[in-house]
Design an enzyme around this catalytic site. Structure first.
Site, PDB file in Angstrom:
ATOM      1  N   ASP A 202       0.875  -1.167   0.000  1.00 10.61           N
ATOM      2  CA  ASP A 202       0.000   0.000   0.000  1.00 10.61           C
ATOM      3  C   ASP A 202       0.918   1.225   0.000  1.00 10.61           C
ATOM      4  O   ASP A 202       1.486   1.579   1.030  1.00 10.61           O
ATOM      5  CB  ASP A 202      -0.892  -0.040   1.245  1.00 10.61           C
ATOM      6  CG  ASP A 202      -1.765   1.193   1.388  1.00 10.61           C
ATOM      7  OD1 ASP A 202      -1.616   2.136   0.587  1.00 10.61           O
ATOM      8  OD2 ASP A 202      -2.601   1.203   2.312  1.00 10.61           O
ATOM      9  N   THR A 228      -3.526   5.644  -3.006  1.00 14.11           N
ATOM     10  CA  THR A 228      -4.414   6.771  -3.236  1.00 14.11           C
ATOM     11  C   THR A 228      -3.783   7.587  -4.363  1.00 14.11           C
ATOM     12  O   THR A 228      -2.617   7.405  -4.710  1.00 14.11           O
ATOM     13  CB  THR A 228      -4.525   7.668  -1.991  1.00 14.11           C
ATOM     14  OG1 THR A 228      -3.210   8.060  -1.605  1.00 14.11           O
ATOM     15  CG2 THR A 228      -5.196   6.948  -0.838  1.00 14.11           C
TER      16      THR A 228
HETATM   17  C1  LIG Z   1      -4.604   7.442   3.149  1.00 12.33           C
HETATM   18  C2  LIG Z   1      -4.332   5.990   3.211  1.00 12.33           C
HETATM   19  C3  LIG Z   1      -5.297   5.047   2.836  1.00 12.33           C
HETATM   20  C4  LIG Z   1      -6.753   5.383   2.621  1.00 12.33           C
HETATM   21  O1  LIG Z   1      -7.034   6.258   1.667  1.00 12.33           O
HETATM   22  P1  LIG Z   1      -8.484   6.952   1.614  1.00 12.33           P
HETATM   23  O2  LIG Z   1      -8.430   7.582   0.267  1.00 12.33           O
HETATM   24  O3  LIG Z   1      -8.519   7.913   2.738  1.00 12.33           O
HETATM   25  O4  LIG Z   1      -9.511   5.882   1.718  1.00 12.33           O
HETATM   26  C5  LIG Z   1      -4.931   3.713   2.791  1.00 12.33           C
HETATM   27  N1  LIG Z   1      -3.694   3.326   3.109  1.00 12.33           N
HETATM   28  C6  LIG Z   1      -2.749   4.207   3.499  1.00 12.33           C
HETATM   29  C7  LIG Z   1      -1.390   3.708   3.840  1.00 12.33           C
HETATM   30  C8  LIG Z   1      -3.036   5.555   3.576  1.00 12.33           C
HETATM   31  O5  LIG Z   1      -2.112   6.406   4.008  1.00 12.33           O
END
Ligand SMILES: *Cc1c(COP(=O)(O)O)cnc(C)c1O
Length: 426
Positions: A202, A228
């Site tokens: 992620d 994102t």
């Molecule tokens: C911001 C974030 C998300 C979630 O993103 P949203 O667009 O707010 O749903 C997921 N994983 C990580 C590591 C993030 O920093």
């Protein structure tokens, strides 16, 4: 942006947006997950593409009238693959959180016996959607969490490997929301391979740094990578999943029809614009400057008596304890906000304080770097932060700092703002 029609039709919302424009223009945005999208991104995002339904994927839709939408999504996909060097891109996730759930459901079949996932724990900088109890992601899979080293506060790859051997997960999740150091994706891949797990990453926070070559890429090491699009990548609010060819079909099915309905075509177009920007030399320079600024900001904070977690930063964010100045993170963040320095309170690793009133504050440099601030300004920002926390009970001092912040911000108009610039609010 010009809001003429909005102001005529709905002055209540028009006035609130004008206030927010002014707030964003004059305050120093230090929240590391935020940024300023370009005017081109905002225009695409505010376009009539919002009116179109297009469930399915390019050339395989459930609605007619896709003559324009198909090439828009195809361009976004091609640019995403090129910028990140990925086999496959799905640009439809509504945001980072649904992208993660889609990624897990794609790579762990419904009838799989092993539904174990190992991810970074929230207190150590992980995201809610890495299986934290209050997140719906925790309902469908069996999560365990790794942490950081109790002394260095860095990822301890030997400890993660030992935990993985014991837990035998189907997936290992790399990536964080509050980790100030480079993540070694090759090491994660080695661990995953040793225990027969797939590595997923992620990269929500660092996608812009990866695109700009300022952080090692997880793509070569990961079965799939979620992100994102609105954080360091500086695009519209949205999500995206990149993956190896062998997982392409599973990922696409998991996003639609697995989890979502129609894609947000205005967002897809705006993402294509952002990816076009991300392929430029200017974007590479921005990504490097984000990291240089972050390092300088961490040093400035330490010079001014604050305790920086891991003793520095090599990405875009700095996590620090505010306790040396006698304030919890929440009190410090409120004082900073009053002084025009926008941040969020955050737990630090092994925080003795509760999550709603933790010991730390999390800041970052993407937004200020997008405005063109450089190393010398970071010394100043660090000094302001320390002054705001120390002067939290002195309204005159807070007002003085706020005036100084507004003055500097006025000299560095952010992307996405065209003249006439918003007036200062009283
Ligand atoms: C911001 C974030 C998300 C979630 O993103 P949203 O667009 O707010 O749903 C997921 N994983 C990580 C590591 C993030 O920093």
């Amino acid at each position: 942006m010009s809001l003429n029609e909005l102001n005529r039709q709905d002055p209540a919302i028009g006035a609130l947006i004008a206030l927010e424009e002014s707030r964003q223009f004059y305050t120093a945005k230090l929240i590391p997950s935020e940024n300023y999208a370009s005017l081109a991104v905002l225009e695409a995002s505010g376009s009539v593409l919002t009116n179109k339904y297009s469930e399915g994927y390019p050339r395989k839709r459930y609605y007619e009238g896709q003559q324009v939408i198909d090439p828009v999504e195809e361009l976004a996909i091609a640019r995403a693959k090129a910028v990140f060097g990925a086999d496959h891109a799905n640009v439809q996730p509504y945001s980072g959180s649904p992208a993660n759930l889609a990624m897990y459901t794609a790579l762990i079949p419904r009838d799989a016996e092993n539904k174990r996932i190992l991810g970074l724990g929230l207190p150590a900088g992980g995201h809610l959607t890495h299986g934290w109890k209050v997140s719906a992601t925790s309902r469908f899979f069996d999560f365990a969490h790794y942490g950081v080293d109790p002394v260095s506060h860095r990822l301890d790859y030997a400890a993660i490997a030992a935990q993985a051997r014991e837990f035998k997960p189907a997936l290992i999740v790399a990536g964080a929301t509050a980790y100030p150091r480079v993540i070694d994706f090759a090491k994660f891949a080695e661990i995953a391979s040793e225990v027969g797990a797939l590595l997923v990453t992620d990269m929500a926070h660092i996608a812009g740094l990866v695109a700009g070559g300022a952080h090692p890429s997880p793509i070569p090491h990961s079965a799939a990578v979620s992100t994102t699009t609105h954080k360091t990548l500086r695009g519209p609010r949205g999500g995206m999943i990149l993956c190896r060819a062998e997982h392409a079909q599973a990922i696409d099915k998991a996003v639609f029809p697995g989890l979502q309905g129609g894609p947000h075509n205005h967002t897809t177009a705006a993402l294509a614009v952002a990816l076009h920007e991300a392929a430029t030399p200017e974007f590479r320079a921005y990504a490097q400057a984000v990291v240089d600024n972050s390092r300088a900001l961490a040093e400035s904070l330490m010079r001014h008596g604050l305790q920086v977690i891991t003793g520095g930063s090599d990405n875009h964010l700095v996590l620090f304890s505010t306790m040396p100045l006698g304030a919890t993170g929440k009190i410090a963040a409120k004082a900073m906000d009053a002084a025009g320095l926008e941040a969020n309170f955050n737990s630090i690793p092994f925080d003795p304080q509760p999550p709603m009133n933790p010991s730390g504050v999390r800041i970052g440099t993407p937004a200020l770097t997008s405005r063109g601030l450089g190393l010398a300004h970071m010394e100043q920002v660090g000094a302001w932060i320390a002054r705001a926390i120390a002067g939290r009970d002195d309204p005159a001092e807070i007002a003085r700092i706020r005036g100084e912040v507004y003055e500097l911000m006025e000299q560095f108009p952010p992307p996405g703002f065209a003249k006439p610039y918003p007036p200062r609010q009283p």
